[in-house]
Design a protein around this motif. Structure first.
Motif, PDB file in Angstrom:
ATOM      1  N   ARG A  32       0.749   5.096   7.663  1.00 54.96           N
ATOM      2  CA  ARG A  32       1.151   6.435   8.090  1.00 54.96           C
ATOM      3  C   ARG A  32       2.546   6.825   7.616  1.00 54.96           C
ATOM      4  O   ARG A  32       2.821   7.988   7.388  1.00 54.96           O
ATOM      5  N   GLU A  33       3.437   5.859   7.567  1.00 52.85           N
ATOM      6  CA  GLU A  33       4.842   6.160   7.329  1.00 52.85           C
ATOM      7  C   GLU A  33       5.438   5.095   6.430  1.00 52.85           C
ATOM      8  O   GLU A  33       5.088   3.926   6.520  1.00 52.85           O
ATOM      9  N   ASN A  34       6.361   5.516   5.574  1.00 55.65           N
ATOM     10  CA  ASN A  34       7.017   4.601   4.654  1.00 55.65           C
ATOM     11  C   ASN A  34       7.806   3.553   5.436  1.00 55.65           C
ATOM     12  O   ASN A  34       8.637   3.886   6.259  1.00 55.65           O
ATOM     13  N   ALA A  35       7.539   2.274   5.170  1.00 56.62           N
ATOM     14  CA  ALA A  35       8.279   1.178   5.788  1.00 56.62           C
ATOM     15  C   ALA A  35       8.107  -0.067   4.933  1.00 56.62           C
ATOM     16  O   ALA A  35       6.996  -0.472   4.645  1.00 56.62           O
ATOM     17  N   ILE A  36       9.211  -0.646   4.520  1.00 60.64           N
ATOM     18  CA  ILE A  36       9.172  -1.869   3.724  1.00 60.64           C
ATOM     19  C   ILE A  36       9.254  -3.064   4.667  1.00 60.64           C
ATOM     20  O   ILE A  36      10.108  -3.124   5.543  1.00 60.64           O
ATOM     21  N   SER A  92       3.159  -9.571   6.224  1.00 59.56           N
ATOM     22  CA  SER A  92       4.057  -8.477   5.888  1.00 59.56           C
ATOM     23  C   SER A  92       3.356  -7.518   4.933  1.00 59.56           C
ATOM     24  O   SER A  92       2.764  -7.940   3.954  1.00 59.56           O
ATOM     25  N   VAL A  93       3.411  -6.232   5.257  1.00 60.93           N
ATOM     26  CA  VAL A  93       2.791  -5.202   4.430  1.00 60.93           C
ATOM     27  C   VAL A  93       3.831  -4.126   4.152  1.00 60.93           C
ATOM     28  O   VAL A  93       4.420  -3.581   5.083  1.00 60.93           O
ATOM     29  N   ASN A  94       4.078  -3.843   2.892  1.00 61.71           N
ATOM     30  CA  ASN A  94       4.974  -2.751   2.506  1.00 61.71           C
ATOM     31  C   ASN A  94       4.168  -1.466   2.405  1.00 61.71           C
ATOM     32  O   ASN A  94       3.143  -1.424   1.735  1.00 61.71           O
ATOM     33  N   VAL A  95       4.652  -0.417   3.076  1.00 64.72           N
ATOM     34  CA  VAL A  95       4.019   0.891   2.983  1.00 64.72           C
ATOM     35  C   VAL A  95       4.978   1.778   2.200  1.00 64.72           C
ATOM     36  O   VAL A  95       6.085   2.045   2.640  1.00 64.72           O
ATOM     37  N   ASN A  96       4.556   2.187   1.016  1.00 60.56           N
ATOM     38  CA  ASN A  96       5.411   2.963   0.121  1.00 60.56           C
ATOM     39  C   ASN A  96       5.021   4.430   0.132  1.00 60.56           C
ATOM     40  O   ASN A  96       3.865   4.765   0.351  1.00 60.56           O
ATOM     41  N   ASN A  97       6.000   5.291  -0.147  1.00 60.73           N
ATOM     42  CA  ASN A  97       5.689   6.716  -0.318  1.00 60.73           C
ATOM     43  C   ASN A  97       4.954   6.886  -1.634  1.00 60.73           C
ATOM     44  O   ASN A  97       5.392   6.389  -2.666  1.00 60.73           O
ATOM     45  N   ALA A  98       3.844   7.564  -1.609  1.00 64.44           N
ATOM     46  CA  ALA A  98       3.098   7.844  -2.831  1.00 64.44           C
ATOM     47  C   ALA A  98       3.825   8.955  -3.577  1.00 64.44           C
ATOM     48  O   ALA A  98       4.205   9.958  -2.992  1.00 64.44           O
ATOM     49  N   VAL A  99       4.049   8.763  -4.856  1.00 66.54           N
ATOM     50  CA  VAL A  99       4.719   9.771  -5.664  1.00 66.54           C
ATOM     51  C   VAL A  99       3.649  10.643  -6.303  1.00 66.54           C
ATOM     52  O   VAL A  99       2.834  10.171  -7.087  1.00 66.54           O
ATOM     53  N   LYS A 158       2.644   1.167  15.641  1.00 72.28           N
ATOM     54  CA  LYS A 158       1.685   2.271  15.550  1.00 72.28           C
ATOM     55  C   LYS A 158       2.281   3.528  14.927  1.00 72.28           C
ATOM     56  O   LYS A 158       1.552   4.457  14.612  1.00 72.28           O
ATOM     57  N   MET A 159       3.587   3.558  14.721  1.00 70.83           N
ATOM     58  CA  MET A 159       4.194   4.663  13.976  1.00 70.83           C
ATOM     59  C   MET A 159       3.954   4.463  12.471  1.00 70.83           C
ATOM     60  O   MET A 159       3.903   5.412  11.712  1.00 70.83           O
ATOM     61  N   ILE A 207       0.846  -1.197   0.000  1.00 71.87           N
ATOM     62  CA  ILE A 207       0.000   0.000   0.000  1.00 71.87           C
ATOM     63  C   ILE A 207       0.877   1.240   0.000  1.00 71.87           C
ATOM     64  O   ILE A 207       2.083   1.164   0.256  1.00 71.87           O
ATOM     65  N   ASP A 208       0.279   2.375  -0.291  1.00 69.36           N
ATOM     66  CA  ASP A 208       0.969   3.662  -0.225  1.00 69.36           C
ATOM     67  C   ASP A 208       0.588   4.360   1.066  1.00 69.36           C
ATOM     68  O   ASP A 208      -0.430   4.051   1.680  1.00 69.36           O
ATOM     69  N   VAL A 209       1.423   5.325   1.467  1.00 68.83           N
ATOM     70  CA  VAL A 209       1.100   6.140   2.632  1.00 68.83           C
ATOM     71  C   VAL A 209      -0.245   6.817   2.379  1.00 68.83           C
ATOM     72  O   VAL A 209      -0.488   7.349   1.295  1.00 68.83           O
TER      73      VAL A 209
END
Length: 187
Positions: free
Chosen positions: A115-119, A155-162, A59-60, A30-32
């Motif tokens: 909420r925050e980018n984290a792979i 496991s869920v990757n949170v990516n920065n949305a461009v 939670k961060m 998912i994206d932030v």
């Protein structure tokens, strides 16, 4: 030899009778600012009167979206049902006077906001416990639950949305007028 086969049979049948709890996420990438739905399903092979579950996540990185909590157990509760947004994630505690029959139940379904980018952020269990309390005797029996190793932790990757900037409407209109003027001059 017969004792070994009998103990192996007993071990296999005991494992088959354990209730199984599994975790699923609607999207592993998912994206932030986007949400992911987390579902906890319990396939209970024996009756129970109590259930406790702690769903752990950072939670961060993930935030609980208010109003998205649902569970099959809330409709079955006639004594107490508590749920909470805790420091480690989310928890539910279920207690019931009458027994809940064996079967498949959605114990928990919530949405989490990235909420925050984290792979490679993980969502997993802290405590999972079910029990059976006989109100006519002072005996509490723990109901054995195994976690589905293929689903826990998820496991869920949170990516920065461009963000792609859109050209201004005025700029597009100016380019169109310039194109028409140049076509007219050539003609």
């Amino acid at each position: 030899m017969k004792k070994i086969l009998a103990s192996l049979f007993l071990f296999v049948t005991m494992q088959a009778n354990a209730s199984l709890i599994s975790l699923s996420v609607s999207d592993n990438d998912i994206d932030v600012g986007e949400t992911v739905t987390v579902s906890v399903i319990a396939d209970m092979t024996e009756a129970f009167t109590g259930f406790q579950l702690q769903l752990e996540f950072d939670k961060m990185i993930f935030g609980f979206v208010d109003g998205t909590f649902s569970s099959d157990l809330t409709a079955l509760s006639d004594l107490a049902f508590l749920s909470g947004d805790e420091s480690y994630g989310f928890s539910i505690d279920f207690a019931n006077v009458s027994e809940v029959l064996a079967g498949e139940y959605t114990v928990l379904e919530i949405e989490l906001l990235g909420r925050e980018n984290a792979i490679g952020s993980t969502i997993g269990f802290g405590t999972v416990a079910a029990s059976f309390l006989d109100f006519f005797t002072p005996e509490v029996r723990e109901v054995s639950i195994a976690t589905d190793a293929g689903t826990v932790p998820a496991s869920v990757n949170v990516n920065n949305a461009v963000d792609v900037p859109a050209p201004a409407s005025l700029g597009l209109m100016a380019m169109a007028i310039a194109g028409l003027v140049s076509v007219r001059r050539k003609a």
